[in-house]
Design a protein around this motif. Structure first.
Motif, PDB file in Angstrom:
ATOM      1  N   SER A   1      53.571 -10.651-101.268  1.00 16.08           N
ATOM      2  CA  SER A   1      52.865  -9.991-100.182  1.00 16.08           C
ATOM      3  C   SER A   1      53.872  -9.577 -99.113  1.00 16.08           C
ATOM      4  O   SER A   1      54.803 -10.336 -98.813  1.00 16.08           O
ATOM      5  CB  SER A   1      51.814 -10.915 -99.578  1.00 16.08           C
ATOM      6  N   PRO A   2      53.686  -8.379 -98.511  1.00 21.95           N
ATOM      7  CA  PRO A   2      54.606  -7.954 -97.458  1.00 21.95           C
ATOM      8  C   PRO A   2      54.481  -8.755 -96.170  1.00 21.95           C
ATOM      9  O   PRO A   2      55.345  -8.703 -95.305  1.00 21.95           O
ATOM     10  CB  PRO A   2      54.218  -6.486 -97.228  1.00 21.95           C
ATOM     11  N   ARG A   3      53.403  -9.542 -96.038  1.00 24.68           N
ATOM     12  CA  ARG A   3      53.265 -10.402 -94.860  1.00 24.68           C
ATOM     13  C   ARG A   3      52.917 -11.819 -95.291  1.00 24.68           C
ATOM     14  O   ARG A   3      52.413 -12.044 -96.388  1.00 24.68           O
ATOM     15  CB  ARG A   3      52.214  -9.849 -93.891  1.00 24.68           C
ATOM     16  N   ASP A   4      53.184 -12.749 -94.422  1.00 27.26           N
ATOM     17  CA  ASP A   4      52.956 -14.163 -94.721  1.00 27.26           C
ATOM     18  C   ASP A   4      51.456 -14.448 -94.691  1.00 27.26           C
ATOM     19  O   ASP A   4      50.815 -14.363 -93.646  1.00 27.26           O
ATOM     20  CB  ASP A   4      53.687 -15.024 -93.695  1.00 27.26           C
ATOM     21  N   MET A   5      50.885 -14.804 -95.845  1.00 26.71           N
ATOM     22  CA  MET A   5      49.457 -15.060 -95.964  1.00 26.71           C
ATOM     23  C   MET A   5      49.144 -16.553 -96.012  1.00 26.71           C
ATOM     24  O   MET A   5      48.006 -16.943 -96.243  1.00 26.71           O
ATOM     25  CB  MET A   5      48.915 -14.394 -97.234  1.00 26.71           C
TER      26      MET A   5
END
Length: 201
Positions: free
Chosen positions: A68-72
């Protein structure tokens, strides 16, 4: 609860407490969902209800992106606690078939006749009714989507026929403080003057 209060209190809850949701409450969520409007009264929706630990773990294993391009992590940590997941699915075939019937008359079943995919619109309305019912029951809920690259994995995990496409998932449970903050924490609600146009744009 008054309807106005239900609307004002509805929030996307992203962290849930450990208490289960009673089966009769889950039934009420679903009974409310099927009261949503649908084009041609097609009712081209289905709901996959996941309430056991094993079912929910299977869901998260099948749908969590590997990258994922962001921290989930904070979002997942809170959402995985939800004791109820309801996957709301739509059938395009049900709608084009319904509108090929004699009282509608689009016998060519051409999807291009539809200005927007009403099968997903209608399932979205059904999902909103579930979100509102959760508030009325004193619960929290969150609507979220399944990543496009995980849909086939989801289908395989739960035996979902190809006709049915997930519009989204409603997670339901008892809200707990400290969940991941959503966009409303970073963005203001638009004023009515910016979104309402009376008589002319």
């Amino acid at each position: 609860m008054e309807f106005r209060d239900v609307v004002r209190r509805r929030r996307m809850v992203r962290r849930f407490g450990p208490d289960p949701v009673a089966p009769e409450v889950v039934d009420r969520l679903l009974e409310t969902a099927v009261r949503a409007p649908s084009a041609g009264f097609t009712q081209g929706w289905s709901f996959l209800v996941l309430t056991s630990d094993a079912e929910r773990e299977q869901f998260w294993a099948a749908t969590t992106p590997t990258d994922s391009p962001r921290d989930m992590s904070a979002w997942l940590d809170g959402m995985r606690r939800a004791p109820v997941l309801i996957v709301a699915l739509a059938s395009r075939d049900a709608y084009v078939g319904r509108y090929a019937e004699p009282d509608k008359g689009w016998t060519d079943r051409d999807e291009a006749r539809w200005p927007v995919p009403y099968w997903h619109v209608d399932v979205g309305m059904a999902s909103l009714l579930m979100l509102q019912t959760a508030v009325d029951e004193g619960l929290g809920a969150c609507f979220f989507g399944i990543s496009a690259d995980r849909i086939e994995t989801f289908r395989a995990a739960f035996g979902v026929p190809a006709e049915w496409a997930p519009t989204g998932v409603v997670a339901v449970g008892h809200p707990e403080a400290g969940g991941a903050q959503g966009s409303p924490a970073r963005r203001r609600r638009k004023p009515m003057a910016d979104v309402v146009h009376r008589g002319r744009w």
